[in-house]
Structures are given as C-alpha cells and as structure tokens.
Motif scaffolding. Sequence first.
Motif, PDB file in Angstrom:
ATOM      1  N   TYR A 124      -0.204 -11.612   2.183  1.00 51.30           N
ATOM      2  CA  TYR A 124       0.053 -10.291   1.603  1.00 51.30           C
ATOM      3  C   TYR A 124       0.203 -10.461  -0.264  1.00 51.30           C
ATOM      4  N   GLU A 129      -0.057  -4.256  -1.534  1.00 57.01           N
ATOM      5  CA  GLU A 129      -0.694  -3.787   0.468  1.00 57.01           C
ATOM      6  C   GLU A 129       0.705  -4.309   0.736  1.00 57.01           C
ATOM      7  N   ASP A 132       2.855  -3.844   6.604  1.00 60.21           N
ATOM      8  CA  ASP A 132       3.318  -3.961   8.275  1.00 60.21           C
ATOM      9  C   ASP A 132       2.063  -3.244   8.391  1.00 60.21           C
ATOM     10  N   LYS A 133       0.700  -2.849   7.579  1.00 58.22           N
ATOM     11  CA  LYS A 133      -0.576  -2.725   7.650  1.00 58.22           C
ATOM     12  C   LYS A 133      -0.964  -3.770   7.820  1.00 58.22           C
ATOM     13  N   VAL A 134      -1.173  -4.548   6.951  1.00 63.39           N
ATOM     14  CA  VAL A 134      -1.472  -5.905   7.118  1.00 63.39           C
ATOM     15  C   VAL A 134      -1.583  -6.626   8.213  1.00 63.39           C
ATOM     16  N   ALA A 136      -0.250  -4.715  10.961  1.00 64.23           N
ATOM     17  CA  ALA A 136      -1.545  -4.183  12.388  1.00 64.23           C
ATOM     18  C   ALA A 136      -2.523  -4.662  12.208  1.00 64.23           C
ATOM     19  N   GLN A 137      -3.431  -4.634  11.342  1.00 65.12           N
ATOM     20  CA  GLN A 137      -4.599  -5.141  11.181  1.00 65.12           C
ATOM     21  C   GLN A 137      -5.274  -6.208  11.897  1.00 65.12           C
ATOM     22  N   PHE A 138      -4.341  -7.114  11.284  1.00 73.71           N
ATOM     23  CA  PHE A 138      -4.787  -8.437  12.447  1.00 73.71           C
ATOM     24  C   PHE A 138      -4.010  -8.425  13.689  1.00 73.71           C
ATOM     25  N   MET A 140      -4.745  -5.710  15.351  1.00 74.50           N
ATOM     26  CA  MET A 140      -5.965  -4.986  15.690  1.00 74.50           C
ATOM     27  C   MET A 140      -7.153  -5.985  16.283  1.00 74.50           C
ATOM     28  N   ARG A 141      -7.324  -6.552  15.215  1.00 75.04           N
ATOM     29  CA  ARG A 141      -8.317  -7.596  15.073  1.00 75.04           C
ATOM     30  C   ARG A 141      -8.042  -8.818  16.362  1.00 75.04           C
ATOM     31  N   ASN A 142      -7.141  -9.311  16.091  1.00 77.02           N
ATOM     32  CA  ASN A 142      -6.862 -10.825  16.467  1.00 77.02           C
ATOM     33  C   ASN A 142      -6.124 -10.636  17.900  1.00 77.02           C
TER      34      ASN A 142
END
Lengths: 328, 328
Positions: A124, A129, A132-134, A136-138, A140-142
């Motif tokens: 990141y 960026e 923590d959002k990066v 969380a997104q990871f 959510m996806r994986n």
Amino acid sequence: MGVPPVTIDDIADAAGRIAGQAARTPLIGCPLLDDRVGGRILFKCENLQRTGSFKFRGAYNTLAAMPQDLRRRGVVAVSSGNHAQGVAEAARLFGVPATIVMPVDAPATKRRRTVRSGARIVDYDRVNEDRDKVAAQFIMRNGGTLVHPYNDPQVIAGQGTIGAEIISACTTLGLEPDAILIPCGGGGLSAGIGVAFREGMSDVAVSIVEPAGFDDYGRSLALGEIVTNSSLAGSICDALLAPSPGAIGFALNKGNLTGALTVTDDEALDAVAFAFREMRLVVEPGGAVGMAAVLAGHFDCQDRVVIVVLSGGNIDDSVLRTALERGN
Amino acid sequence: MGVPPVTIDDIADAAGRIAGQAARTPLIGCPLLDDRVGGRILFKCENLQRTGSFKFRGAYNTLAAMPQDLRRRGVVAVSSGNHAQGVAEAARLFGVPATIVMPVDAPATKRRRTVRSGARIVDYDRVNEDRDKVAAQFIMRNGGTLVHPYNDPQVIAGQGTIGAEIISACTTLGLEPDAILIPCGGGGLSAGIGVAFREGMSDVAVSIVEPAGFDDYGRSLALGEIVTNSSLAGSICDALLAPSPGAIGFALNKGNLTGALTVTDDEALDAVAFAFREMRLVVEPGGAVGMAAVLAGHFDCQDRVVIVVLSGGNIDDSVLRTALERGN
C-alpha cells in the motif's frame, strides 16, 4: 464498555502453546553497567527470540489458539516490521497462508525476511492509502483472519509469557527484582508482562518506556483515558510508533503499571551502541529504550535489582552504523 | 616428559571459583539454521561472557587459585586481545595489579578496554622485539606472575567449566548431543571442554576448528607431535593465531579429540554476518569458526544435535562492516 480480560491462566495456556517453538530467551547481566549505576540490571533478551523480537510469541499463540478451520483459511497482518515477521513465521509453522499488508517503501531486509517465511505481501501507499482499509478489503475479497499487533487478548497473553519466564528465572536465581522496564508501542507487551507480575511478583514496579514525542501511553495513563500521538513518524524507534494505546491492554495497564518514562533518539542510539560494544548484542533502537533509560539516568537503579526488556533486534545496518559512529 | 594433568575435579573447583563472577552463558538455537542443515544446532555463547570471550574464565580461575601473597604481587600477560582483557578484569576484581605486554599497533579499542580495567600496558614492537622476552624482563625487574593464555592447568580448568555448563544445560533440556565444535588457537579451550565431555558425556564427538593455513593443531594431532604454523599472521581470525599447541592441552587433546576442521577467512566472515543478521549476536571471526564449519557444510549435522562454541565477540567495527557487506 467492557474489553476481554487477560488472566494469568491465559498466559499459562500461551506458555504451553509456544513451548518448543518460541525460545526461552536468556536473562543477561552486565557487570560494567552494574558498577556504573550501583545496582543490578538483568536484560531479558527478546532480541534473541525467533524472528528477532517478542512479537513471535503473541503471533504464534494467536494462531495456535484459533479454531483449526479458521486458521486454515489464513491470517492477515498490517505491519512493516516485527509483527509481520512474527505472523509470517507462525503461519509458516502451521502451514497456513499469511498475507502482510506492507508499505511499498518498507525496508528491503524486512520485506525479504517476510517473503522468506512464505508470506504474501500486499503493498500500500503510505501517503494515499489507509492500511487498515487495504487489509479489510483484502479480507473481504479473500477471507482470512486479521492478527492485530497488540489489541488482542491472545497476543497479549503470548507476550505475557515473557513475564512468566522472568519470574521463573529470578526465582531459580534467588533474585527479587525491584522493578522492570518495558519498551512500549501499542502496549501489548507491557500489558502481558504486567499481568504476569501482578500475579507472580506483585511488589515489582512495572514501568513502560516510550520515545520522546511519542508518549501517547504515558499521557493516556496520566489522564486515565486513551489519547493519540500528534505525529505518526519521526522517531528512530520505528518499532514503538503505534498511534495510541490498544483498548484491551490499556484496561489492564491502568491498574498494573507504576510509571512511564521517555528517552530521546540519541539516548536510544547510545543504548544500541552500548549493547553492541559492551554486551555483544544486536538491539534495535525501539528495543533498547529500557536500556537507554538506565544509561541516561532516567531511572534510579541504586541498590536495586532492575529487569530491562530488550524487545527486538531487527536493526538496519545503516542505523547501527549511525549508533556506533556516535560513540567514537 | 610429563605435563600436569587437568581433571574433572579441577574443572569442578574452577566452577566454584568463578561462580558469580563469570556468566553462565546461554545455549541458543537457530531454527532457520536447523532447517537448513537438517539437524539441531545449539550455540554456547561465550561472546556474551564477561569481557566478551571465554578467556575471562581461565584468567579468573588462575588468579583465584593463586596463593594470596603471590597474587598480591600482581600478574602479567602477553596478549593484544581477549586474554589481555580477561586477565585485566580478573586482576581488577581481586584488586591486584595487572600488566599487559601488548604490541604498539594493537587495535585502539582493545587497548582502551584493557586500560579501563586498570591494567598497565607495556608496549613492544612486533617487528624488532620478542614479546616473551619483554614479559620476562618486566617480571625480572618488577615481579609478578605470568598468566599464560593456554599452557596452564588452571587456565585449562577454567575453560573446562564451559563443558560442564553445556553438559548441565543439555541434561536439563533432555538433549543428547552428538558432537561439539570448538574454535582452536593454542588449545586451552578445547582441552578443558574435552576433559569435561570425556567424563560427563563420553559419546560426544569433540572436534576443533582452525583457520585454514593455521592448522597447527590439526596437523599436530595427525602427526602425534607438536608442529608449528609456518605463518604467524595473515588470518582474519586474530584470536586463533597461536603458533603451536600448548604442551599441557596437547597431552589431553591427543586422547580426547575426535576431529579437526578448517575454515577460510571468507567462511568465517559469512558466519559473522549470519550471527549478526539471523541471531542478533555479535561474534568475532575467530569466535565464529565453528559456526562457519556448519554453514559451509564442512561438518555433517543431518539428524544430529551439535553444540557449537561461539568463543568471543570482540570484533572491530571495520571487520563487522566487511562481513556485512559480503552478504549484500
């Protein structure tokens, strides 16, 4: 609002889980320093821990305590430093995937070590960026479980095993410590050790040491509520730059800590040089702040037995060179 | 012609004398190395000993065993390195004068440390003077007792306490070592440890490690008689450049040692870098030759428990820098 407590039983469970994987690190004295300060100082050498810092204890304990089917889906950590290495190595030992969210400008050596443990790195950009959002997104996806560097009861219990080992070693040696100094970032290390000492050696004064200008923990303790550092970068003690105390550790530390000290970058570098030249130990600046407080005379050691935690040894060559050049 | 024997009782007596003054140094493992070699390696960290090398043990034991009125007249040592620091510190602790015969071109840091312990330095010129003659002349004029760096039963007994500590630690850990690797200069360290292992753990293979080109000890063992190195300087392992085996240690080592290895300067420097980066330990090249033998694959560690003595950590900054730059 309640936070989960961490008890001496949690620490005992953690000790059982990490046995054979984490090192029981030595307590090492320094007669030269003892003469200088008129007391007896013993260093708990977590720089000699697997992955080079205490972080492996909490990370391994957290993974070991996770339900197997959850652990199998992998773990995620946000860190450019010691926590990343601890989580990556623990995941390697359990044979589960680890993903580390790391700034693109993280030091090459720390990146290489993390990759060596088999972890995947998600980059990141520090400026644009939110890490923590990066993460969380990871997730959510994986999928995968976030392992927080300090605001987690199992992480705190894992770090608490250091306190249990110190108490056990002192008992064997017939030593009654008067005080312990603990480097402090987010407060997980001091929280775990604090619990161990309150139960096992309740008369010992437990103090944290922070970098000057990043004394969020000391100020939070003084105010009785969590406050944040005004800066997030700018100290040589990169391991100790958590923005504010973790809630779980703070609830424990409010009752268990007896003091908070700060040291300057120069004092930390002088301690790095002292550890290198006089004790043949490689310590990073953030890991050396307790030693720095003793060397700089910020803590009275006269006629006392003082335990000092050296919390990590992952120092860049250039920082060590800076430290050694100061002494010449 | 007989030489004085050194027995396990002498080592036990030495252990009693040095207790509380010398550190009981830790045995430290390295999971990364274990994975690499397929065995279990444990390092006996004499780099973490008082004065930064094992030499303090033998020096302190020798002074402690001397009749008080003899000791009071002072001690003399010929050394530019670890033995000088060991003797100077032991003399300081007994409050007796120490004189160190040292080359005028000895490294400034070693000189400073020796002076710090209160020792007097007598300079000599490496090219034009014989250091043993300089020492003998000093003693004739001023009195005092020469403490030899290795050819002395009490020095050997003191170094033997390392073997006794390893055996005790392994017994506590439930470990049965298969082999031990010991850095070797004049042979005092291996002689003492060899006696301890022959008595306490007689199945363990005891090997010495020397710098390539300075393998007087290995050649002497193979021939069954003492031979001398052709060169007296020119290895990075300055701690291991004794010209030939000491007679007392050789008589013991002939029966006790099971092997002799050599490592190159580059291999020793790689070990220094490995110890620094992966174990956060400061080790000097001569102290790292056992580790170098393991890393370079000169000793088969597969499915074995191998003890490696790290005998000292007094390294100059410039040598460390050379070692670290090789790895990049």
